[in-house]
Design a protein around this motif. Structure first.
Motif, PDB file in Angstrom:
ATOM      1  N   ASN A 231       0.826  -1.205   0.000  1.00 28.31           N
ATOM      2  CA  ASN A 231       0.000   0.000   0.000  1.00 28.31           C
ATOM      3  C   ASN A 231       0.864   1.261   0.000  1.00 28.31           C
ATOM      4  N   ALA A 232       0.962   1.890  -1.166  1.00 27.89           N
ATOM      5  CA  ALA A 232       1.773   3.093  -1.308  1.00 27.89           C
ATOM      6  C   ALA A 232       1.173   4.272  -0.554  1.00 27.89           C
ATOM      7  N   LEU A 233      -0.139   4.289  -0.377  1.00 25.52           N
ATOM      8  CA  LEU A 233      -0.765   5.372   0.380  1.00 25.52           C
ATOM      9  C   LEU A 233      -0.391   5.267   1.857  1.00 25.52           C
ATOM     10  N   ASN A 234      -0.340   4.058   2.384  1.00 26.63           N
ATOM     11  CA  ASN A 234       0.133   3.878   3.757  1.00 26.63           C
ATOM     12  C   ASN A 234       1.576   4.364   3.896  1.00 26.63           C
ATOM     13  N   ALA A 235       2.381   4.072   2.894  1.00 23.03           N
ATOM     14  CA  ALA A 235       3.771   4.540   2.910  1.00 23.03           C
ATOM     15  C   ALA A 235       3.827   6.062   2.967  1.00 23.03           C
ATOM     16  N   ALA A 236       2.976   6.707   2.163  1.00 22.16           N
ATOM     17  CA  ALA A 236       2.950   8.164   2.154  1.00 22.16           C
ATOM     18  C   ALA A 236       2.490   8.720   3.493  1.00 22.16           C
ATOM     19  N   ASN A 237       1.483   8.116   4.080  1.00 21.13           N
ATOM     20  CA  ASN A 237       0.999   8.578   5.382  1.00 21.13           C
ATOM     21  C   ASN A 237       2.073   8.458   6.451  1.00 21.13           C
ATOM     22  N   ILE A 238       2.810   7.360   6.433  1.00 24.93           N
ATOM     23  CA  ILE A 238       3.905   7.197   7.390  1.00 24.93           C
ATOM     24  C   ILE A 238       5.003   8.228   7.123  1.00 24.93           C
ATOM     25  N   GLY A 239       5.287   8.468   5.837  1.00 23.49           N
ATOM     26  CA  GLY A 239       6.284   9.476   5.486  1.00 23.49           C
ATOM     27  C   GLY A 239       5.898  10.863   5.967  1.00 23.49           C
ATOM     28  N   LEU A 240       4.623  11.209   5.819  1.00 23.28           N
ATOM     29  CA  LEU A 240       4.151  12.508   6.293  1.00 23.28           C
ATOM     30  C   LEU A 240       4.225  12.603   7.816  1.00 23.28           C
ATOM     31  N   ALA A 241       3.904  11.507   8.504  1.00 21.28           N
ATOM     32  CA  ALA A 241       4.020  11.499   9.962  1.00 21.28           C
ATOM     33  C   ALA A 241       5.479  11.643  10.389  1.00 21.28           C
ATOM     34  N   ALA A 242       6.368  10.962   9.671  1.00 19.12           N
ATOM     35  CA  ALA A 242       7.795  11.085   9.976  1.00 19.12           C
ATOM     36  C   ALA A 242       8.288  12.508   9.730  1.00 19.12           C
ATOM     37  N   LEU A 243       7.749  13.147   8.675  1.00 16.30           N
ATOM     38  CA  LEU A 243       8.081  14.544   8.418  1.00 16.30           C
ATOM     39  C   LEU A 243       7.650  15.427   9.579  1.00 16.30           C
ATOM     40  N   SER A 298      13.732  14.299   3.035  1.00 21.47           N
ATOM     41  CA  SER A 298      13.910  13.109   2.199  1.00 21.47           C
ATOM     42  C   SER A 298      14.030  11.856   3.054  1.00 21.47           C
ATOM     43  N   ARG A 299      14.765  11.965   4.154  1.00 18.57           N
ATOM     44  CA  ARG A 299      14.931  10.815   5.052  1.00 18.57           C
ATOM     45  C   ARG A 299      13.580  10.356   5.595  1.00 18.57           C
ATOM     46  N   ALA A 300      12.731  11.330   5.960  1.00 16.61           N
ATOM     47  CA  ALA A 300      11.416  11.002   6.501  1.00 16.61           C
ATOM     48  C   ALA A 300      10.548  10.307   5.454  1.00 16.61           C
ATOM     49  N   PHE A 301      10.534  10.837   4.232  1.00 18.72           N
ATOM     50  CA  PHE A 301       9.716  10.221   3.189  1.00 18.72           C
ATOM     51  C   PHE A 301      10.215   8.820   2.848  1.00 18.72           C
TER      52      PHE A 301
END
Length: 439
Positions: A231-243, A298-301
């Motif tokens: 799930n690429a959307l889950n990946a994006a959500n985690i990346g945004l949270a990490a940001l 970039s690291r967060a994403f």
């Protein structure tokens, strides 16, 4: 019989007043038909129509939609560019928004073009250029608003542009090679006016890096077999949270701002999202802090992709450099505006603007000034933005810019040469293209 400098200024202002209705009508017309960057064909045609009527030679199609019209002086000791920006932003709820693109002139670039054309009227059959020892180069420049990053990156891949910003592209194409300095204007609203003044002559601005982020997952039936997908959307959500977790590491003094949007979150609701795309700026007041924050972003994403096993592709693009002020130009512009609207209504410089502009890129190479006129109402880049004071938006800036050009080019262009010699550029064109253009 030669005219004095003050007589030249008076003659220029009289010519602008005589063409007031045409200048205002152009500003209204552009406002009503907004276009996004590198697509400003109707707007460019309106500028060319005026230049054709005036009998001015020009080069069009510069950086796709740009226009350059030089006006020769008695001598060409220096060359001053007078710029206006062709493009709009996206504000689909605006009353004049383009129904297909959502473009709206919610930043006042229509006024920039109108006032630049006002300078063109001031120089027609007035004898002014014959008294000046330098050239004035009128420029309608595309694509200042750094939007539709993915679309512009495709233009770049196709070899149609190198930079996403119009002034940057003018540098790359050599349009600025023989230009010594630049003057222009921008609108603001009274709420953002410095110390309640009508005009602020010059201020700094943030720079930024642009980013395209793409998560690539694996499709599967979202209800029947999601375990077979990634799930690429889950990946994006985690990346945004990490940001979001990085934000406390940004120092206040660096004015770091990161504001991503998601352009694509999947394809169908019953298919595990496998193609998710975001874009963002990483803004800051200095390049060291911007690059440090860019690394953290970039690291967060990337962490979001690692968390679920999706691939994360990040494309870094040169955004805009922070603006360096040329105080001598600020002071010249302020002096002319004080004579037009009163000294009490004019400020010289102020706190750095947290926004960004490709004026910053030019300011690394040459002296520039952009004055901010509190002639709009509503909120910038929104559906509520309107031109509230047409005199202050269109006419006063045209007068101030041409008067400043006269100051710079009078008497052997002595003041212009002094400004040029006193300004210490941060980069040569070659250094700029190598260090910034090859990001």
């Amino acid at each position: 019989m030669s005219m004095t400098k003050e007589q030249l200024k008076q003659k220029a202002c009289e010519a602008i007043d005589q063409n007031r209705e045409k200048i205002v009508a152009l500003g209204r017309s552009i406002f009503s038909e907004p276009e996004l960057g590198y697509k400003e064909f109707k707007t460019a045609d309106k500028v060319k129509k005026v230049f054709d009527e005036l009998g001015y030679a020009y080069q069009d199609g510069v950086a796709i939609t740009g226009i350059v019209a030089p006006r020769k002086g008695r001598k060409s000791n220096i060359r001053v560019a007078v710029m206006g920006e062709l493009d709009a932003v996206v504000a689909p709820g605006h009353r004049c928004a383009d129904p297909k693109t959502g473009a709206a002139h919610s930043c006042g670039h229509n006024a920039q073009i109108a006032s630049m054309v006002g300078v063109a009227y001031a120089l027609k059959d007035t004898g002014i250029m014959e008294e000046l020892d330098g050239d004035i180069v009128l420029m309608a420049v595309p694509s200042e608003e750094y939007v539709e990053i993915e679309y512009r990156n495709e233009l770049k891949k196709a070899g149609k542009i190198w930079f996403l910003g119009g002034k940057q592209e003018f540098i790359k194409l050599g349009v600025m090679d023989d230009i010594d300095m630049m003057v222009m204007q921008h609108l603001t609203t009274p709420e953002y006016a410095y110390e309640g003044k009508k005009v602020l002559c010059g201020c700094g601005s943030n720079g930024f890096v642009g980013k395209l982020i793409r998560y690539i997952g694996k499709e599967a039936h979202a209800g029947g077999a999601p375990h077979l997908g990634i799930n690429a959307l889950n990946a994006a959500n985690i990346g945004l949270a990490a940001l979001a977790a990085q934000r406390e590491t940004f120092q206040d003094k660096d004015h770091i701002r990161v504001h991503p949007i998601m352009n694509k979150g999947g394809d169908l609701v019953n298919v595990v999202p496998a193609d998710v795309r975001l874009e963002t700026y990483v803004r800051g007041s200095n390049m060291e802090a911007i690059l440090d924050a860019s690394f953290k972003v970039s690291r967060a994403f990337k962490a979001g992709g690692d968390a679920v096993g999706a691939k994360c592709e990040i494309t870094d693009l040169p955004g805009y450099l922070p603006t360096i002020e040329a105080m001598e130009l600020n002071e010249l512009m302020a002096g002319n505006l004080s004579g037009l609207i009163g000294e009490e209504n004019v400020a010289i410089t102020g706190p750095a603007n947290s926004g960004s502009t490709d004026q910053g890129d030019l300011s690394y190479i040459m002296p520039t000034v952009q004055s901010f006129f509190a002639a709009a109402s509503g909120i910038g880049h929104s559906e509520s933005y309107e031109i509230a004071d047409e005199e202050l938006a269109y006419i006063v800036p045209a007068k101030a810019m041409v008067m400043t050009c006269i100051d710079l080019l009078w008497d052997g262009a002595a003041k212009g040469i002094e400004v040029k010699n006193n300004y210490k550029p941060e980069m040569t064109k070659e250094e700029y293209l190598k260090k910034w253009g090859n990001m």
